[in-house]
Design an enzyme around this catalytic site. Sequence first.
Site, PDB file in Angstrom:
ATOM      1  N   ASP A 271      13.656  44.902  25.903  1.00  0.00           N
ATOM      2  CA  ASP A 271      14.861  45.666  26.231  1.00  0.00           C
ATOM      3  C   ASP A 271      15.762  45.683  24.985  1.00  0.00           C
ATOM      4  O   ASP A 271      15.507  44.981  23.995  1.00  0.00           O
ATOM      5  CB  ASP A 271      15.561  45.077  27.465  1.00  0.00           C
ATOM      6  CG  ASP A 271      16.452  46.107  28.167  1.00  0.00           C
ATOM      7  OD1 ASP A 271      16.797  47.136  27.549  1.00  0.00           O
ATOM      8  OD2 ASP A 271      16.813  45.888  29.340  1.00  0.00           O
TER       9      ASP A 271
HETATM   10  C1  BGC Z   1      18.813  48.554  29.829  1.00  0.00           C
HETATM   11  C2  BGC Z   1      17.480  49.232  30.012  1.00  0.00           C
HETATM   12  C3  BGC Z   1      17.470  50.547  29.281  1.00  0.00           C
HETATM   13  C4  BGC Z   1      17.767  50.282  27.822  1.00  0.00           C
HETATM   14  C5  BGC Z   1      17.702  51.522  26.954  1.00  0.00           C
HETATM   15  C6  BGC Z   1      19.250  48.495  28.383  1.00  0.00           C
HETATM   16  O1  BGC Z   1      20.566  48.116  28.260  1.00  0.00           O
HETATM   17  O2  BGC Z   1      18.739  47.255  30.365  1.00  0.00           O
HETATM   18  O3  BGC Z   1      17.235  49.405  31.384  1.00  0.00           O
HETATM   19  O4  BGC Z   1      16.257  51.193  29.462  1.00  0.00           O
HETATM   20  O5  BGC Z   1      19.058  49.739  27.724  1.00  0.00           O
HETATM   21  O6  BGC Z   1      18.774  52.346  27.138  1.00  0.00           O
END
Ligand code: BGC
Length: 747
Positions: A271
């Site tokens: 993530d």
């Molecule tokens: C979130 C993810 C997301 C990623 C990209 C993160 O802060 O937890 O779910 O896909 O950002 O935007």
Amino acid sequence: MNIQTAPPAKSLRSKEQDNARVELLLEAMTLDEKIGQLQQLDAGGDTLRTDIKEAISQGSVGAVLNQTDPQICKEMQRIAVEETRLGIPLLHARDVIHGFTSIFPIPLAQAATWNPDLIEKMARISALEAAAAGIHWTFAPMIDISRDARWGRIAESFGEDPYLTGVLGVAAVTGYQGDDLSAPDAIAACAKHFAGYGASEAGLDYNTTNIPENELRNVYLPPFKAVADKGIASFMSSFSDIDGIPATANRFLLKTILRDEWGYEGLTVSDWNAISELSIHGLTENDKDAALQACRAGIDMEMVSETYSAHLKQLLEAGDISLQDIDAKVRRILLLKIQLGLFEYALSGPDLVSVPDEADIQAVARQAAIESMVLMKNDHDLLPLSEEKLSSIAVIGPLADAPREQLGTWIFDGDIERSISPLVAIRQFAGKNDAESRKLRKVIFAKGLKNSRAYGTEDMEEAVKATSAADCAIICLGEEAILSGEAHCRADIRLPGAQLDLLKAIKDTGKPVIAVILAGRPIILDEVCDLADAVIFAWHPGMQTGPALCDIVFGKVSPSGKLPVTFPKSVGQIPIYYNHKNTGRPPSQDRVLHISDIEEGATQTSFGMTAFHLDDGFEPQFPFGFGLSYARFEYSDLSQDRHEMDCDEALNLEVNLTNTASVGGTETVQLYIRDHVGSLTRPVRELKQFKRIYLKPGEKQNVKFTVTKADLSFYRRDHSYGVEKGRFSFWIGGDSSNGLSGKFVLL
Ligand code: BGC
């Protein structure tokens, strides 16, 4: 409608050919180019940033995210394909969560439809729109089991049930990926967040989780296993730590379970910034150590932080990681690019995609919004409203005309202009001249509060006046979009601000009150239910909120939504979920002691006491699976073809479902099973199958379920998967607290 994948030419490549192509590329790549492929960078912004441009042309980035300008996307891709040594195209990702430009109900609302076909359609349309903008990869579906309504990200989930989440997750993957990933209008899906994110303590985002292995395997992992089996292209690790090891460095999750046990061959991505955050968690000392741990655990691609780019080479030289490790990661990335057809369509792909007609998209959005709304209460059959009997309606509340708020969280690319509010739709409806007998002509609007969080009562008087001048009030309350979603958790999940005061004031007019709750999570509804005559829980239903609500309120359709998550009576009951364990002292309604029943000076005793709260009992406000209809469904004549079965046999169940009302409606018939004795204690009920059935007025249908060992298997005490002999009960009914029941024994 035509929303099926229509690839210009279906790929005839074989897996062997794809792999051979990967090997050829790999042989030609330098170590720097390989490490470059492991890096995903944030390319967001109004322009193509110089740092991104440079990274692409130097081959030091394999994927980007967050750029949605088609021209910029094309230019990035052109640089990758035409200006780098090997011309490896970029993988381009975006969070397409419940729509791209067309915004559908939030995932939690989608889950309330219990309709996988509809979810597949929404994902398909989202894929087409995103692919046309140059996106190849969505970070969806989010399939975290969510048992805590305080957690803002419950909005993005399919709720609390492993089976329902798995079925709907698979439907979403089918919609995004189509049946041929190499078609230009297919996008890769991503199972997130692996794993256990929804168990964040206190419903607090990013918080620690503690999940025993049997619960991990039986509750949190099944939806991930289901989408892995379906062939989802990628997995994203969770921000959270689990049993002391952040998921991003968790080899047990990423290697033992995902690769060794499930045989998953797709891509894993961290993530956002999560590898670097391993040091903030306190698992690693610095970025170098973090890169090492994430790399060893099994993360292929690093999102945004750049620890791999900065340190993998050194770690390799020092012998801490091997070239085979790096090659295996690069292979998976290259393979996905090949499978997506990027080597053929990187530049032309977006132009080959045709987006469905607006009318078709709106029809799906409307159907989804209708099917996701849950009728919680309908005293004296107040709903549907009769347009022949009413001459005026007051439309009240901070969310009655808030087109942006009703779209919910994650709508970065959403087209707000196409979002129709309840007020606009009700006005349109009242303005139609198509029925001579129709009396409804007047719609009086008063917001009552500035927004959902406001305490200022200065606008309430106008709302009271509007209601007094009307035949009834539709009051739209709830949460603005920003009150749910990532990093937007609430400790108190009652209606925020002075909304309850507004509702009381409207109730005091003596007019019938219909409360419509638009929110990103379950809300404590006890007072709302006391005050309103009818309650519709609408979630954040997306761009067709208004028309869908009109269809339900004025009886064009019967509501059919069923809760995908338990609604607590109070925050103190959380976590509360239907598939809990029995305990050694299970509560029952006749044995609940209320705080006011305790005599003054009573001495301590636990005799006869069970698992309940003195101030809230043990039952939820609304159980999982609950939802009313204008139709009335009666279950009768339950039959089973055997009372004993062995492992390889099937148990056939039948029940009659009758609609005794004078209107048609759809019922979701739910099959729950309980395994009474196990090597591990088992839940009091588990959803195993469901069927959505439409019945005309007075119609009766025989509904059949076949139970096999697949419905009875679980991860046992030794973590092996299978059945255990013994006594079982089953229920067939309209929610998790009801149903006709029977028993059988597994021999
Ligand atoms: C979130 C993810 C997301 C990623 C990209 C993160 O802060 O937890 O779910 O896909 O950002 O935007």
